[in-house]
Design a protein around this motif. Structure first.
Motif, PDB file in Angstrom:
ATOM      1  N   GLU A   1     -24.347  54.858  29.815  1.00 25.70           N
ATOM      2  CA  GLU A   1     -23.651  53.708  30.381  1.00 25.70           C
ATOM      3  C   GLU A   1     -24.108  53.494  31.813  1.00 25.70           C
ATOM      4  O   GLU A   1     -24.971  54.210  32.319  1.00 25.70           O
ATOM      5  CB  GLU A   1     -22.133  53.935  30.323  1.00 25.70           C
TER       6      GLU A   1
ATOM      7  N   ASN B   1     -22.841  44.989  17.530  1.00 27.15           N
ATOM      8  CA  ASN B   1     -21.819  46.017  17.565  1.00 27.15           C
ATOM      9  C   ASN B   1     -20.914  45.868  18.787  1.00 27.15           C
ATOM     10  O   ASN B   1     -20.115  46.732  19.087  1.00 27.15           O
ATOM     11  CB  ASN B   1     -22.474  47.408  17.587  1.00 27.15           C
ATOM     12  N   HIS B   2     -21.066  44.737  19.461  1.00 24.59           N
ATOM     13  CA  HIS B   2     -20.259  44.496  20.657  1.00 24.59           C
ATOM     14  C   HIS B   2     -19.878  43.025  20.721  1.00 24.59           C
ATOM     15  O   HIS B   2     -20.165  42.320  21.693  1.00 24.59           O
ATOM     16  CB  HIS B   2     -21.015  44.914  21.914  1.00 24.59           C
ATOM     17  N   GLY B   3     -19.267  42.545  19.639  1.00 21.87           N
ATOM     18  CA  GLY B   3     -18.743  41.199  19.638  1.00 21.87           C
ATOM     19  C   GLY B   3     -19.632  40.135  19.042  1.00 21.87           C
ATOM     20  O   GLY B   3     -19.287  38.962  19.068  1.00 21.87           O
TER      21      GLY B   3
ATOM     22  N   TYR C   1     -25.467  49.412  20.542  1.00 14.18           N
ATOM     23  CA  TYR C   1     -25.226  50.730  19.941  1.00 14.18           C
ATOM     24  C   TYR C   1     -26.427  51.103  19.084  1.00 14.18           C
ATOM     25  O   TYR C   1     -26.817  50.357  18.184  1.00 14.18           O
ATOM     26  CB  TYR C   1     -23.969  50.708  19.081  1.00 14.18           C
TER      27      TYR C   1
ATOM     28  N   ALA D   1     -22.468  42.303  26.742  1.00 17.57           N
ATOM     29  CA  ALA D   1     -21.367  43.190  26.368  1.00 17.57           C
ATOM     30  C   ALA D   1     -20.211  43.137  27.360  1.00 17.57           C
ATOM     31  O   ALA D   1     -19.045  43.235  26.970  1.00 17.57           O
ATOM     32  CB  ALA D   1     -21.881  44.620  26.239  1.00 17.57           C
TER      33      ALA D   1
ATOM     34  N   THR E   1      -9.205  42.325  24.570  1.00 16.57           N
ATOM     35  CA  THR E   1      -9.484  43.308  23.521  1.00 16.57           C
ATOM     36  C   THR E   1      -8.234  44.050  23.066  1.00 16.57           C
ATOM     37  O   THR E   1      -8.099  44.373  21.883  1.00 16.57           O
ATOM     38  CB  THR E   1     -10.540  44.313  24.006  1.00 16.57           C
TER      39      THR E   1
ATOM     40  N   LYS F   1     -16.228  42.705  26.670  1.00 17.88           N
ATOM     41  CA  LYS F   1     -15.266  43.703  27.143  1.00 17.88           C
ATOM     42  C   LYS F   1     -14.180  43.070  27.991  1.00 17.88           C
ATOM     43  O   LYS F   1     -13.031  43.547  28.013  1.00 17.88           O
ATOM     44  CB  LYS F   1     -15.997  44.781  27.945  1.00 17.88           C
TER      45      LYS F   1
ATOM     46  N   GLY G   1     -23.967  48.015  26.156  1.00 17.99           N
ATOM     47  CA  GLY G   1     -23.091  47.697  25.040  1.00 17.99           C
ATOM     48  C   GLY G   1     -23.771  47.732  23.692  1.00 17.99           C
ATOM     49  O   GLY G   1     -23.098  47.712  22.661  1.00 17.99           O
TER      50      GLY G   1
ATOM     51  N   PHE H   1     -14.837  44.652  18.910  1.00 18.86           N
ATOM     52  CA  PHE H   1     -16.288  44.745  19.080  1.00 18.86           C
ATOM     53  C   PHE H   1     -17.071  44.751  17.767  1.00 18.86           C
ATOM     54  O   PHE H   1     -18.159  44.201  17.690  1.00 18.86           O
ATOM     55  CB  PHE H   1     -16.625  45.998  19.893  1.00 18.86           C
ATOM     56  N   GLU H   2     -16.547  45.416  16.745  1.00 23.64           N
ATOM     57  CA  GLU H   2     -17.285  45.539  15.487  1.00 23.64           C
ATOM     58  C   GLU H   2     -17.367  44.194  14.764  1.00 23.64           C
ATOM     59  O   GLU H   2     -16.411  43.427  14.726  1.00 23.64           O
ATOM     60  CB  GLU H   2     -16.596  46.558  14.567  1.00 23.64           C
TER      61      GLU H   2
END
Length: 448
Positions: free
Chosen positions: A153, A207-209, A143, A392, A400, A396, A141, A423-424
């Motif tokens: 992934e 970048n994932h929450g 980035y 991450a 969402t 997810k 997750g 996420f951003e």
């Protein structure tokens, strides 16, 4: 609010640009994004004249907001008026390099590039060239830009490309592990330790929450990489010069990586990236070493001026006190709102970063007295600890779709521009005010 002009512009854009955008996340807004005409302090005004409180801030680069202070604007304009680019070094890039080296613990030497992606790509190549090893450990997750080595992934046993066009043979050299999972990191080092060039991680999974590290996690990464002769790379493209002030997140956590990547704020809102670290490692970059890296626009004088003027202004004024204070007001206010209206949800963030994660199955409202009051800190005694996001996958698994398809639009209708998906991260700037915070909190109350 009307959006006729934005709809017309998007219709035109679809004819000439894939998906109608030049960066995929911009198309996350459905049925189409609004087009911005200009910025104003902590606000943006779209093509139809609608005004929004802007918590996106260009996805992070705008520490000072849309209205640059006069000395910052003057410094940028002065350099722009003298010529766009020369193909030779300039004094301003030396000035900015000296500033970064002086303030960031890990940086003894630095190379400026043109984007965060270019910085992380160069960091991976440099780590492999310096160690003579092939594999890179990354956090699921996380980035690190649109590059082949990290568009991966799966897990360490079955890594696979996360994008078409990335060969499986590239992905096999990348080992994804869950953030905050020490056991998973130990396992990959037990199996691949002799061929691991580096562990690359964001200090905060931004970048994932906006997932905060558990206590001791970064110290563990520092120890295990030292033990195996691997490098520790902090990707501070997002957190750099935002978390921890001028010392960046690494100074806040007290852990010094071997290499650090930068972007966003270090260029003052202009295209930029940078790679810094221990001199003996960075010296391996061409022309002083065998690891090739070059770029026509690297160290662009206007970008260098924007970055230097921005950071100098932040150093000499109350920028960090202002943005961190408003960030605390936002997170504290959101925590109180969620306790009443959505107790299962989690407030995350630190300093001038914030987010609400629509987590499921949280504690009941009557058990939240001892919760983290200013954003999740992974505190084991917090009643939210068992349900707050640790990695991450936890983010997810949150709601969402509800966040993007319903909540985002509700906030937009109330004049608040949030990041385009769950996420951003969202960012506070020097251009924001307490009135912006209060208006935003009221919008959250109505939209949740």
């Amino acid at each position: 609010m009307t959006d006729d002009h934005s709809r017309e512009l998007y219709d035109r854009a679809l004819s000439v640009m894939p998906g109608g955008v030049n960066s995929a996340v911009r198309a996350a807004i459905e049925p189409y994004p609004f087009f911005v005409q200009k910025g104003d302090g902590g606000h943006v005004i779209d093509a139809d004249g609608n005004r929004y409180i802007d918590w996106v801030m260009g996805l992070g680069p705008l520490l000072l907001g849309h209205d640059l202070p006069e000395p910052v604007r003057a410094g940028i304009q002065r350099n722009a008026s003298e010529g766009p680019i020369y193909g030779t070094p300039t004094e301003i890039e030396v000035d900015l390099a000296e500033f970064v080296v002086r303030h960031v613990p890990s940086v003894e030497k630095i190379r400026f590039v043109n984007s965060g992606t270019e910085a992380t790509t160069s960091a991976v190549r440099l780590a492999r060239g310096y160690t003579g090893r092939n594999k890179i450990v990354v956090m699921q997750g996380g980035y690190h830009g649109a590059q082949e080595s990290t568009l991966v992934e799966g897990d360490a046993e079955n890594p696979a490309p996360s994008s078409a066009g990335v060969p499986q043979s590239f992905a096999e050299h990348t080992l994804p592990v869950p953030f905050n999972d020490e056991d998973a990191v130990r396992e990959v080092f037990e199996e691949h330790g002799d061929d691991i060039a580096a562990v690359m991680t964001e200090p905060i999974l931004a970048n994932h929450g906006v997932v905060y590290p558990e206590d001791g996690y970064h110290e563990f990464l520092r120890e295990i990489t030292d033990e195996h002769g691997s490098l520790l790379i902090f990707d501070e493209v997002i957190t750099g010069f935002r978390v921890g002030g001028l010392g960046c997140a690494q100074s806040e956590f007290g852990v010094t990586p071997d290499l650090t990547t930068f972007g966003k704020i270090v260029g003052g809102g202009f295209p930029v990236g940078a790679l810094g670290g221990r001199a003996e490692i960075v010296e391996q970059l061409a022309p002083s070493g065998p690891v090739f890296q070059a770029g026509t626009f690297s160290g662009h004088p206007v970008t260098m001026a924007a970055g230097l003027e921005t950071l100098q202004f932040a150093a000499e004024n109350d920028v960090y006190d202002h943005v961190n204070g408003l960030g605390e007001q936002l997170r504290s206010g959101l925590t109180e709102i969620l306790a009443e209206q959505a107790p299962s949800y989690t407030v995350t963030g630190t300093d001038s970063m914030f987010k609400v994660i629509f987590t499921r199955d949280g504690p009941g409202a009557n058990s939240l007295e001892e919760q983290c009051s200013n954003g999740c800190r992974q505190r084991p005694t917090c009643p939210r600890y068992d349900s707050c996001p640790k990695n991450a996958a936890d983010v997810k698994n949150a709601e969402t779709d509800r966040w993007r398809r319903i909540f985002w639009g509700q906030m937009k209708e109330r004049g608040v521009f949030l990041s385009q998906n769950q996420f951003e991260c969202q960012f506070v700037s020097y251009g924001h005010t307490e009135e912006d915070v209060e208006e935003t909190l009221e919008a959250y109350k109505e939209a949740l």
